[in-house]
Write an enzyme that holds these catalytic residues in place. Sequence first.
Site, PDB file in Angstrom:
ATOM      1  N   GLU A  43       0.902  -1.219   0.132  1.00 17.28           N
ATOM      2  CA  GLU A  43      -0.029  -0.023   0.005  1.00 17.28           C
ATOM      3  C   GLU A  43       0.914   1.221  -0.067  1.00 17.28           C
ATOM      4  O   GLU A  43       0.478   2.336  -0.646  1.00 17.28           O
ATOM      5  CB  GLU A  43      -0.874  -0.068   1.202  1.00 17.28           C
ATOM      6  CG  GLU A  43      -1.985  -0.955   0.941  1.00 17.28           C
ATOM      7  CD  GLU A  43      -3.087  -0.869  -0.154  1.00 17.28           C
ATOM      8  OE1 GLU A  43      -2.983   0.508  -0.861  1.00 17.28           O
ATOM      9  OE2 GLU A  43      -3.689  -1.559  -0.488  1.00 17.28           O
ATOM     10  N   TYR A 125      -6.144   7.155   3.783  1.00 17.29           N
ATOM     11  CA  TYR A 125      -6.205   6.058   2.709  1.00 17.29           C
ATOM     12  C   TYR A 125      -5.471   4.728   3.241  1.00 17.29           C
ATOM     13  O   TYR A 125      -6.298   3.669   3.407  1.00 17.29           O
ATOM     14  CB  TYR A 125      -5.830   6.447   1.495  1.00 17.29           C
ATOM     15  CG  TYR A 125      -5.712   5.199   0.544  1.00 17.29           C
ATOM     16  CD1 TYR A 125      -6.619   4.357   0.179  1.00 17.29           C
ATOM     17  CD2 TYR A 125      -4.486   4.532   0.427  1.00 17.29           C
ATOM     18  CE1 TYR A 125      -6.641   3.445  -0.555  1.00 17.29           C
ATOM     19  CE2 TYR A 125      -4.237   3.325  -0.328  1.00 17.29           C
ATOM     20  CZ  TYR A 125      -5.346   2.706  -0.481  1.00 17.29           C
ATOM     21  OH  TYR A 125      -5.163   1.473  -1.440  1.00 17.29           O
ATOM     22  N   ASP A 143      -9.397   6.083  -2.510  1.00 22.35           N
ATOM     23  CA  ASP A 143      -8.422   6.319  -3.199  1.00 22.35           C
ATOM     24  C   ASP A 143      -8.907   7.022  -4.517  1.00 22.35           C
ATOM     25  O   ASP A 143     -10.256   7.344  -4.611  1.00 22.35           O
ATOM     26  CB  ASP A 143      -7.511   5.180  -3.576  1.00 22.35           C
ATOM     27  CG  ASP A 143      -8.150   4.494  -4.581  1.00 22.35           C
ATOM     28  OD1 ASP A 143      -9.369   4.266  -4.697  1.00 22.35           O
ATOM     29  OD2 ASP A 143      -7.205   3.992  -5.163  1.00 22.35           O
ATOM     30  N   CYS A 195     -13.538   1.048 -14.965  1.00 19.66           N
ATOM     31  CA  CYS A 195     -14.077   2.707 -14.761  1.00 19.66           C
ATOM     32  C   CYS A 195     -12.797   3.426 -14.747  1.00 19.66           C
ATOM     33  O   CYS A 195     -12.499   4.292 -13.870  1.00 19.66           O
ATOM     34  CB  CYS A 195     -14.769   2.707 -13.831  1.00 19.66           C
ATOM     35  SG  CYS A 195     -15.772   4.295 -13.551  1.00 19.66           S
ATOM     36  N   CYS A 202     -17.559   0.883 -20.110  1.00 20.13           N
ATOM     37  CA  CYS A 202     -19.111   0.839 -19.213  1.00 20.13           C
ATOM     38  C   CYS A 202     -19.301  -0.731 -19.965  1.00 20.13           C
ATOM     39  O   CYS A 202     -20.267  -0.975 -19.089  1.00 20.13           O
ATOM     40  CB  CYS A 202     -19.869   2.029 -19.876  1.00 20.13           C
ATOM     41  SG  CYS A 202     -19.327   3.330 -19.156  1.00 20.13           S
ATOM     42  N   CYS A 205     -18.898  -3.266 -17.256  1.00 15.48           N
ATOM     43  CA  CYS A 205     -18.861  -2.741 -16.023  1.00 15.48           C
ATOM     44  C   CYS A 205     -20.134  -3.441 -15.254  1.00 15.48           C
ATOM     45  O   CYS A 205     -21.257  -3.447 -15.774  1.00 15.48           O
ATOM     46  CB  CYS A 205     -19.064  -1.222 -15.745  1.00 15.48           C
ATOM     47  SG  CYS A 205     -19.300  -0.715 -14.111  1.00 15.48           S
ATOM     48  N   CYS A 211     -25.344   3.160 -12.801  1.00 15.98           N
ATOM     49  CA  CYS A 211     -24.528   4.333 -13.173  1.00 15.98           C
ATOM     50  C   CYS A 211     -25.085   5.599 -13.374  1.00 15.98           C
ATOM     51  O   CYS A 211     -25.436   5.671 -14.472  1.00 15.98           O
ATOM     52  CB  CYS A 211     -23.133   4.060 -13.939  1.00 15.98           C
ATOM     53  SG  CYS A 211     -22.268   5.231 -13.821  1.00 15.98           S
TER      54      CYS A 211
END
Length: 352
Positions: A43, A125, A143, A195, A202, A205, A211
């Site tokens: 991370e 985060y 994030d 995305c 899309c 997705c 959305c």
Amino acid sequence: MEASSDTIPRKLLDWYDAHARDLPWRARPGTEAPDPYRVWLSEVMLQQTTVAAVRGYYAEFTRRWPTVEELAAAADEEVMAAWAGLGYYARARNLLACAREVAARGGEFPGTEEGLRALPGLGAYTAAAVAAIAFGRRAVVVDANVERVVARLFALDEPLPGGRAAIREKADAITPATRGGDFAQAMMDLGATVCTSRSPRCLLCPLAARCAARALGEPGRFPVKAPKKARPARRGRAFWIECDERVWLVRRPGRGMLGGMRALPDDGWHSRADGSGEGPLDGPWGHAGKVAHVFTHFALELQLAVYLGDRCDSLGAEEGEWWPLDRLEEAGLPTLFAKAARLALADTGELA
DNA sequence: CACACGTGGAC
DNA sequence: TGTCCAAGTGT
């Protein structure tokens, strides 16, 4: 019948079960518990940094320092050199400070978001991400990927950074009580592979039907961002001082630009910004050429001055070290100075 | 809140 | 070539 809002995490987790990226810092689903040390290390490396850039560094760090205790026991200069080229060097300084704090408390990371947040280098985060991924906590992990996905999902058009509060609120609302780590990683995978910032896919997705940005026909419009500031140009000089197959390297101060990293001596371009400063020797200097390098908030044109001499000892007053040219890779020069070194070696190589 | 803080890849 | 962007944090 209107689907309830909890179908968002369920659809996303189903998608994740089928399409999760296979990344080296991820535990195999169902086969092993995540190692908090590796989750944390990945991370921190991934802060503002692409997966592609991190892979090699993650492999090298975990090979050399398999546990947080071993990292904590490492010499500062070894860790800084190992981080060289990855950028944002304050991360490496905080990484070591954090490892030593954790080692001092027995080698166990805190298991809560609040406890993690108190460690050096863990902001909102990273504390949330480690709490969720390593410890299975419910945490709101936001994030840049999550910001993008959420802004589109709910067509939030308040410009960033001001719009972050509204985004966090919505992210909280869709974060499930269980599988928090998978949900966070699913959101990030979705943002990274479907995305995406430009040309969102899309049709692939799992959330497309829900959305709002897609319903408006312009998913790419979200999130709205404040205009960027111009990037000023600076000039400076760096000095390649070579003697007996060695080059004079210094260590930069522990804070600020490239802090704590080995470097070529320079003229103080970071503070002077006009390239008028003096070098550590009177010269005469040869000129090997220029290095162009772009930082986040300014662009630098660095002139490289070269001195090939027999006055090696006269540098004793300045703090630094003679570094063998055949081991220059191990010095851990940040990219700016690695570029300068390549230029110098090409230049002096031609003269030889 | 605004700014400092690296680097390399994509378009 | 220039611009934007990436799993942000500290001050």
